[in-house]
Design a protein around this motif. Structure first.
Motif, PDB file in Angstrom:
ATOM      1  N   LYS A   1      97.693  10.468  93.370  1.00 43.04           N
ATOM      2  CA  LYS A   1      96.821  11.362  92.623  1.00 43.04           C
ATOM      3  C   LYS A   1      96.216  10.677  91.407  1.00 43.04           C
ATOM      4  O   LYS A   1      95.098  10.963  91.035  1.00 43.04           O
ATOM      5  CB  LYS A   1      97.615  12.607  92.215  1.00 43.04           C
ATOM      6  CG  LYS A   1      96.873  13.554  91.327  1.00 43.04           C
ATOM      7  CD  LYS A   1      97.703  14.766  90.981  1.00 43.04           C
ATOM      8  CE  LYS A   1      96.958  15.650  90.009  1.00 43.04           C
ATOM      9  NZ  LYS A   1      97.640  16.865  89.683  1.00 43.04           N
TER      10      LYS A   1
ATOM     11  N   ALA B   1      94.964   7.295  89.414  1.00 38.60           N
ATOM     12  CA  ALA B   1      94.500   5.930  89.647  1.00 38.60           C
ATOM     13  C   ALA B   1      95.355   4.895  88.921  1.00 38.60           C
ATOM     14  O   ALA B   1      95.431   3.744  89.345  1.00 38.60           O
ATOM     15  CB  ALA B   1      93.036   5.797  89.213  1.00 38.60           C
TER      16      ALA B   1
ATOM     17  N   GLU C   1      92.685  14.534  84.988  1.00 38.03           N
ATOM     18  CA  GLU C   1      92.786  14.756  86.435  1.00 38.03           C
ATOM     19  C   GLU C   1      93.083  13.465  87.197  1.00 38.03           C
ATOM     20  O   GLU C   1      93.701  13.499  88.246  1.00 38.03           O
ATOM     21  CB  GLU C   1      91.487  15.376  86.966  1.00 38.03           C
ATOM     22  CG  GLU C   1      91.306  16.815  86.559  1.00 38.03           C
ATOM     23  CD  GLU C   1      92.347  17.733  87.173  1.00 38.03           C
ATOM     24  OE1 GLU C   1      92.680  17.570  88.358  1.00 38.03           O
ATOM     25  OE2 GLU C   1      92.830  18.621  86.454  1.00 38.03           O
ATOM     26  N   SER C   2      92.656  12.320  86.649  1.00 37.80           N
ATOM     27  CA  SER C   2      92.808  11.065  87.378  1.00 37.80           C
ATOM     28  C   SER C   2      93.719  10.044  86.697  1.00 37.80           C
ATOM     29  O   SER C   2      93.931   8.966  87.217  1.00 37.80           O
ATOM     30  CB  SER C   2      91.437  10.433  87.610  1.00 37.80           C
ATOM     31  OG  SER C   2      90.815  10.149  86.372  1.00 37.80           O
TER      32      SER C   2
END
Length: 176
Positions: free
Chosen positions: A1, A3, A29-30
């Motif tokens: 999920k 990076a 979110e990343s």
């Protein structure tokens, strides 16, 4: 999920664990930011999340916490304050470790490894966990740099596998 959580990295299993238990979220979110320093607010939120985010009672007592994602975790009657007590109580972290008697929490302040050990030690005591395991920390070259107030907690945290050495010879108690 995320990076920045590489498959096979030494922290991958821990990141997956805290995510699955709802203890932590990413910083976006990343991005999880596994290499960033843990702040006082982050640890407050982790303990708060671990307790199921109980209703926050009482007004916030810290002059530097008026809102934000960590506000409920630092409220006066929240469990976190039983373990840390904010910068208004220097003895929470011992001499030189907690800051001023100024009524602030310092939410973005970095937290040291020995401070984390003390907080987790108090938390485990309150929860009734077995506190009998203690490691002999004399094998670490920097064992003498552990603050007096944190020695018992560091021995327990090390024996419990919560805080390990940075390598075979270095515990880094005042590191972040």
């Amino acid at each position: 999920k995320f990076a920045d959580v590489q498959a096979g990295a030494w922290y991958e299993e821990a990141v997956n664990y805290v995510l699955s238990k709802g203890l932590m979220n990413g910083v976006s979110e990343s991005s999880f930011a596994p290499g960033e320093t843990l702040s006082r607010a982050m640890l407050a939120q982790i303990l708060y999340n671990n307790e199921g985010k109980p209703a926050a009672h009482g007004a916030g007592k810290f002059s530097d916490v008026s809102g934000g994602w960590y506000a409920d975790a630092t409220r006066e009657r929240n469990l976190y304050n039983q373990y840390v007590k904010g910068r208004a109580h220097c003895l929470a972290f011992g001499p030189g470790g907690g800051g001023n008697i100024d009524g602030t929490f310092n939410p973005n302040g970095a937290i040291t490894r020995e401070q984390i050990a003390v907080i987790l030690y108090r938390y485990a005591q309150q929860k009734g966990y077995d506190m009998t395991k203690k490691a002999d920390l004399s094998a670490f070259a920097d064992a003498a740099s552990i603050s007096d107030y944190a020695k018992e907690a560091m021995a327990w945290a090390n024996a419990s596998g919560l805080i390990n050495g940075m390598d075979e010879n270095t515990l880094a108690p005042v590191g972040n």
